[in-house]
Design an enzyme around this catalytic site. Sequence first.
Site, short mmCIF file in Angstrom:
data_model
loop_
_atom_site.label_atom_id
_atom_site.label_comp_id
_atom_site.label_asym_id
_atom_site.label_seq_id
_atom_site.Cartn_x
_atom_site.Cartn_y
_atom_site.Cartn_z
N HIS A 34 2.92 -10.04 52.75
CA HIS A 34 3.08 -9.22 51.76
C HIS A 34 2.69 -8.43 50.71
CE1 HIS A 34 6.95 -10.31 54.21
NE2 HIS A 34 7.00 -11.08 53.81
N GLU B 115 -7.59 -19.10 32.56
CA GLU B 115 -7.61 -19.34 31.30
C GLU B 115 -8.87 -19.93 30.55
OE1 GLU B 115 -3.88 -22.11 30.04
OE2 GLU B 115 -4.59 -22.83 31.49
N LYS C 299 -5.53 -22.44 35.68
CA LYS C 299 -7.03 -22.96 34.51
C LYS C 299 -7.81 -22.08 35.08
CE LYS C 299 -4.97 -25.56 32.97
NZ LYS C 299 -3.56 -25.98 33.17
N LYS D 236 -3.70 -23.97 21.77
CA LYS D 236 -2.76 -24.46 22.32
C LYS D 236 -1.64 -24.62 21.84
CE LYS D 236 -3.82 -28.86 23.87
NZ LYS D 236 -3.40 -28.41 25.24
N ARG E 20 -5.36 -24.95 16.89
CA ARG E 20 -4.11 -24.56 17.09
C ARG E 20 -4.78 -22.88 16.58
NH1 ARG E 20 0.52 -27.81 15.54
NH2 ARG E 20 1.26 -25.56 14.67
N TRP F 59 -5.23 -18.88 13.49
CA TRP F 59 -4.91 -18.18 15.06
C TRP F 59 -4.24 -15.99 14.11
CZ3 TRP F 59 -1.59 -15.90 17.69
CH2 TRP F 59 -1.80 -14.97 19.09
N ASN G 191 1.11 -21.15 7.47
CA ASN G 191 1.42 -21.10 9.37
C ASN G 191 3.02 -20.93 9.00
OD1 ASN G 191 1.62 -21.98 11.87
ND2 ASN G 191 1.74 -23.75 11.89
N GLY G 192 2.54 -19.94 10.34
CA GLY G 192 4.14 -19.05 10.03
C GLY G 192 4.21 -17.07 10.24
N CYS H 248 -2.15 -21.62 14.12
CA CYS H 248 -2.67 -22.08 12.64
C CYS H 248 -3.15 -23.01 12.13
CB CYS H 248 -2.22 -21.23 11.19
SG CYS H 248 -2.24 -19.21 11.66
N GLU I 224 -0.80 -22.98 39.55
CA GLU I 224 -1.60 -23.90 38.55
C GLU I 224 -2.79 -23.72 38.33
OE1 GLU I 224 -0.24 -24.51 35.19
OE2 GLU I 224 -2.54 -26.17 34.79
#
Length: 610
Positions: A506, A490, A487, A605, A27, A74, A98-99, A2, A483
Site C-alpha cells: 500500500h 535517533e 533507533k 532523554k 536531560r 535543553w 528545570n521546568g 534540564c 523500534e
Amino acid sequence: MCGIVGYTGKSAAAPVVVEGLRRLEYRGYDSAGVAVHTGRGMEVVRALGKLGKLSEALAERPLAGNVGIGHTRWATHGRPSEENAHPHVVGKVAVVHNGIIENHRELAHELIAAGARFSSDTDTEVIAHLVQQALEDGARTLHEAVRRALGRVVGAYAIAVLGTDEPDVIVAARHGSPLVIGFGEGEMLCGSDISALLSHTRDMVFLEDGDVAELRPGGATITTVSGEPVSRATKRIEWSATMAERGGYKHFMLKEIHEQPDAIASTLRGRVDLEASDVHASEIGVTPEVARAIRRVYIVACGTSYHAGLVAKYWLESLAKLPTVIELASEVANRDAMFFEDDLVVAVSQSGETFDTLGAVKAAKRAGAKVLAVANVLESAIPRLADGTLYTRCGPEIGVASTKCFTAQLASLLLLAVYLGRRRGTLGEAIAGEVLKALVAVPGHMHELLGDADYVRSIATTLANAKDVLFLGRGHNYPIALEGALKLKEISYAHAEGYAAGEMKHGPIALIDAELPVVVIAPKDATYDKMVGNVAEVRARDGRVLALATKGDEAMHDLATHIIWLPEAPSWVLPLLTVVPLQLLAYYVAARKGHDVDQPRNLAKTVTVE
Ligand code: G6P
C-alpha cells in the site's frame, strides 16, 4: 528538561556540581553553568555547548567556594546561548531552574514596569527577579524570599537558589519537576535525579510538589510555599554510583545494550514462580477481584516506551483476553480521550517524568481509572501518581536512545500479561509455565546474540551510507520494526521507517530499488510464511534485504542479501530478542559515522515539556 545540582558542605563546590551535572547531561546538553558562593559573594561561569565547554571555562576561571549550584540546559525559552544558560543572577540571587514558568510574560511585564532589566530570553529569569524583589521588600531569609516568589509563579519548576547574604545556604523547591535532596556527612546536595548525588550519599528525600527546602551543610528544613513545616521520610537508595559509569565501553549505549541479560534477570528476580506457573507482583496492587473487574487495558506512552506498549497489546489480548488500546500519550491531550472506571491504564515510561505521559495519567485518574506505571526511575512523577508501579529495575539508563529499558519494559509487560491472565482465569498453568520458562531463558539467548556483535558491526558498514532504510515486520515483530527504525533515526540521523509488512503493497513498495536497504524481521513464528513472501517481493525489485532469521533457515539464507541469525526461542519472547541486533546495528552505523551516540543532536532523554 534540564538538569540541576546543588552542593553545600566542606568540599570545593564547583567540581562536585560539575560531576553531578555530568550524570544529568542526558536531560539536556546545549549549555551549562555553575554559580559558587566564594564567601564574599557569588561568581558565575556559563558556557554554550556540552559540559566539556563549561569545564574548559572553569579551568580558565576556577571558582573557589564550598557552596554552589549548576545547570545543564535543553532550551525551551530562548535559544541555546551563554546569556540564556543558567544560573541566572539578579542582584544578590542566583537561580537554576528545570521546568516552565507559564506566566513568565505577565510577570516580566510587571517587573520591567517596576524597573527590572532582563538579560536573557528565559522564563527562569523572572524567578531570580522575584526573589531579589522579595529580599528588597524585607524578606528576612533567602528561604522566605523564595517562598514569596514561588507564590507568584504558575507552572512547573524544580529550582535551586543561592543568595549572597547566606553563604552556606541553598534553597531548593519543586512543583511538577523532579528534585531530590541528599544527606551526606557534613554536606547536603540536591539534584534532578538520584544519579547526580550517588557518589556522595545514598540517603535521600524526594521532595513533594510544593516543598521548599533550606539546605545547610548540617541538614535540611522543609516547608510548604506558605511556610508550614513538613516532614519527609529519608529513603536509602540501592543503586550504586558505578552503575552510572561507562565501565570500559566506548559509549553508555553500547554498555547498556550489553547489560540487557542482567537487566532482564533483575526485572524477573523474585517475580517468576516456575513451580506455580505464576507471577508475584503484589506491589502493583491489582487483586484478583480488580483483575477480573478490568474491562479494558489502555496503554499510554511515548517514543520507545510506546513501542513496548505496542508489543504488550499482543500479549494482553492473547494471554489475559483483555481488549487493549494503545495510544501515543501526546495524542491523548488532542482529543476527548475516554477513560472508564473499569479501565486499567498502563503508563509505560523509563524516566517516569515524560510530560505527555504524565498528562495522560492525570486524565485517566480524573476519569476514575486505575493507573499502573511501568517505570525505571524510582519515585518519579508517574509512579507517584499511579495506583501501583511495576519497576523495570534495570539500573540507570544514560544513553539517550533507550535500549535495556526497552527490553526490561517488554519483560515487565509480559509478566503483567501472565499475572492478569492467571488472576482472570484466562491463562492455564501449562501455557503460563511455557511463557515464564521462555522468559527466564531470555538472558541466555541475549548473551548469544551479543556474542555476534562483531558480525553486526561488519554488516553495519553496508548501511553506513544509506540515506533511507525500511524496516518490515508483522504481528509482534511490527513494533520491533518501528523500534529498529527509531533507533537508527535517533542516533545515525538516517531516515528510517518501520512498516507493517502487510502494508508494504500500500505504499512503501514504490520506494524499493537497488539503493534502499530493507531490514526484515522474519523469525520462525506465525508470521514467517508471509514474511518470506515480502522478502521475495523486495528481491524481485532488486531490493537489498538484511534479514533477521532463525538459525538454520536455509530458505531465508538463500533469499536475503545479508542475514543475522536469531536463536530458536518460543514466539512469546521473540520481541525481546529480535530487537537486540537492531540496537547493535543502529549503534555501529552511528559510531562509524562518528556521531555522539549517547547524546544525539536535538534529543534529550527525559522530555518534561509538551
Ligand atoms: C525521549 C527519549 C526516548 C524515550 C522517550 C519516552 O524521547 O529520548 O528514548 O523513549 O523520551 O521516555 P520515557 O522516559 O517516558 O520512557
